[in-house]
Scaffold this motif. Sequence first.
Motif, short mmCIF file in Angstrom:
data_model
loop_
_atom_site.label_atom_id
_atom_site.label_comp_id
_atom_site.label_asym_id
_atom_site.label_seq_id
_atom_site.Cartn_x
_atom_site.Cartn_y
_atom_site.Cartn_z
N LEU A 208 15.77 -25.63 10.91
CA LEU A 208 14.21 -26.00 10.71
C LEU A 208 13.91 -25.81 9.52
CD1 LEU A 208 13.29 -23.90 13.88
CD2 LEU A 208 13.62 -26.36 13.74
N GLY A 209 14.23 -25.22 8.35
CA GLY A 209 13.83 -25.13 6.97
C GLY A 209 14.51 -23.72 6.30
N ARG A 210 13.84 -23.61 5.30
CA ARG A 210 14.48 -22.42 4.83
C ARG A 210 13.21 -21.01 4.90
NH1 ARG A 210 14.22 -25.03 -1.41
NH2 ARG A 210 12.35 -25.90 -0.40
N ARG A 211 13.84 -19.83 4.44
CA ARG A 211 13.17 -18.54 4.56
C ARG A 211 13.19 -17.66 3.32
NH1 ARG A 211 13.94 -16.06 9.59
NH2 ARG A 211 12.55 -14.04 8.91
N LEU A 212 12.34 -16.93 2.92
CA LEU A 212 12.24 -16.08 2.14
C LEU A 212 11.76 -14.59 2.78
CD1 LEU A 212 12.30 -14.72 -0.96
CD2 LEU A 212 10.10 -15.48 -1.21
N ASP A 213 12.55 -13.69 2.75
CA ASP A 213 12.35 -12.24 3.11
C ASP A 213 12.35 -11.16 2.05
OD1 ASP A 213 12.15 -12.63 6.21
OD2 ASP A 213 14.03 -13.52 5.59
N VAL A 214 11.04 -10.65 1.99
CA VAL A 214 10.73 -9.55 1.05
C VAL A 214 10.50 -8.28 1.36
CG1 VAL A 214 9.65 -8.86 -1.11
CG2 VAL A 214 10.21 -11.35 -0.75
N GLU A 215 10.98 -7.34 1.24
CA GLU A 215 10.63 -5.73 1.72
C GLU A 215 10.55 -4.98 0.49
OE1 GLU A 215 12.28 -2.56 4.92
OE2 GLU A 215 13.26 -4.34 4.39
N PHE A 216 9.27 -4.11 0.46
CA PHE A 216 8.99 -3.52 -0.81
C PHE A 216 8.21 -2.35 -0.48
CE2 PHE A 216 5.33 -6.45 0.21
CZ PHE A 216 4.43 -5.63 -0.05
N GLY A 217 8.17 -1.44 -1.36
CA GLY A 217 7.62 0.00 -1.08
C GLY A 217 6.15 -0.20 -2.00
N LEU A 218 5.12 0.32 -1.63
CA LEU A 218 3.99 0.34 -2.60
C LEU A 218 4.09 1.50 -3.50
CD1 LEU A 218 0.97 0.30 0.15
CD2 LEU A 218 2.29 -1.59 -1.08
N THR A 219 4.83 2.28 -3.49
CA THR A 219 5.42 3.28 -4.40
C THR A 219 6.76 3.61 -4.05
OG1 THR A 219 5.01 5.26 -2.97
CG2 THR A 219 3.38 4.36 -4.39
N LYS A 220 7.81 4.10 -5.27
CA LYS A 220 9.05 4.44 -5.32
C LYS A 220 9.17 5.26 -4.15
CE LYS A 220 9.83 3.42 -10.01
NZ LYS A 220 10.43 3.88 -11.53
N GLU A 221 8.32 6.44 -3.97
CA GLU A 221 8.62 7.37 -3.08
C GLU A 221 8.52 6.79 -1.55
OE1 GLU A 221 7.55 9.07 -6.54
OE2 GLU A 221 6.60 7.76 -5.52
N GLN A 222 7.60 5.84 -1.25
CA GLN A 222 7.55 5.27 -0.01
C GLN A 222 8.69 4.47 0.44
OE1 GLN A 222 3.59 3.12 -0.04
NE2 GLN A 222 2.71 5.00 0.78
N TYR A 223 9.22 3.73 -0.79
CA TYR A 223 10.45 2.75 -0.62
C TYR A 223 11.42 3.71 -0.29
CZ TYR A 223 13.82 -0.77 -1.57
OH TYR A 223 14.99 -1.67 -1.49
N LYS A 224 11.82 4.73 -0.97
CA LYS A 224 12.77 5.57 -0.60
C LYS A 224 12.88 6.24 0.75
CE LYS A 224 13.91 7.06 -5.45
NZ LYS A 224 13.91 8.02 -6.28
#
Length: 351
Positions: A208-224
């Motif tokens: 059907l097409g391509r996709r981009l998936d990004v996952e990120f934290g608003l802060t380093k602490e939240q990401y961890k």
Amino acid sequence: MPQYAILVYPSANRVYTDSSPGLLRAELSVFGAALSAELTDVGEDTIGGVGYVVFSTAEPLTALDIALLSNLSSLYALFEYTHSERGEETLRPVTISPLASFDSDLLTIQKYPGKTNELFTKLLFNVTLLSTASPLAMLEQPLHVLDPLCGRGTTLNQALMYGFHATGLDVDGKDFEAYEQFVKTYLRTKRVKHTAESGQVRRNKVRLGRRLDVEFGLTKEQYKAGETRKLTYLNCDTLTADDLLKANSVDVIVTDAPYGVQHGSHRTQDASLARSPRDLLAAAIPVWTRVLRPGGAIGISWNTYVTKREELVEILARAGLDVCEGGPFEDFSHRVDQAIVRDLVVARKPA
């Protein structure tokens, strides 16, 4: 009765700057329905030779009211406004606290022909959020936003700025590639902890097409800690939205309807759909509605030269949505250029 004055943000676009005070008045009136005190006397005034949008409230603004109003699209500064019988005028600054998970260049750094003014995108975003069954949710939780005609991602960036989850669909491969490069570079440059993966979208062995998936934290602490936000861009036909997303999974849908053929659907043999924004919306809105949560809202901006308001209202109503009409919702029309007079319409999915 407390009075307040808003200094309007100076837009780089002269035409939009001319429209900003009127648009801000209408947006402020929509915000008023969510405030703790009644909003009255919304208008414009000149103070010290400078134009302001002014308003009164039955009671002083609470901290929650100020937090909400801090996100007005064209608000540059907020003041308590007093004037004496002798003509003395006083502006006392009110500390604002806008939702801003990133620097403002997330919204302004991209420059390309046809880009929707980021202040208007924020206005459309706000009016849609405030038209849901839970207008204060924008301050309370990370919502899931869908732009089913996302182009190069102006709406997606505004969702990221608010700390929300975002999903976008668009069939234009060049727009997909441009946004993929932009967002990866931006997050890397700003040293935001994230992961980014690209791949193919397939259903029943059909690409059907391509996709981009990004996952990120608003802060380093939240990401961890695993407290992350997700951004997904699907380079797919907008009419596949209900195939690719779960039913009732999106809190709000915000989109700028197309003015040209590039956003047309590839899923139909009807050639008129590729040319007519009205026909595209007629086909797509029922699809989008299926992924919208009950109580959620959809906000669409469009060129009134190519589709009449009553036609779009009818399409939304046929999809089972309750259109917000009357009052400030009739006051957002404004000129963009000789070929475009833009307006917006918002509708809520019954809870």
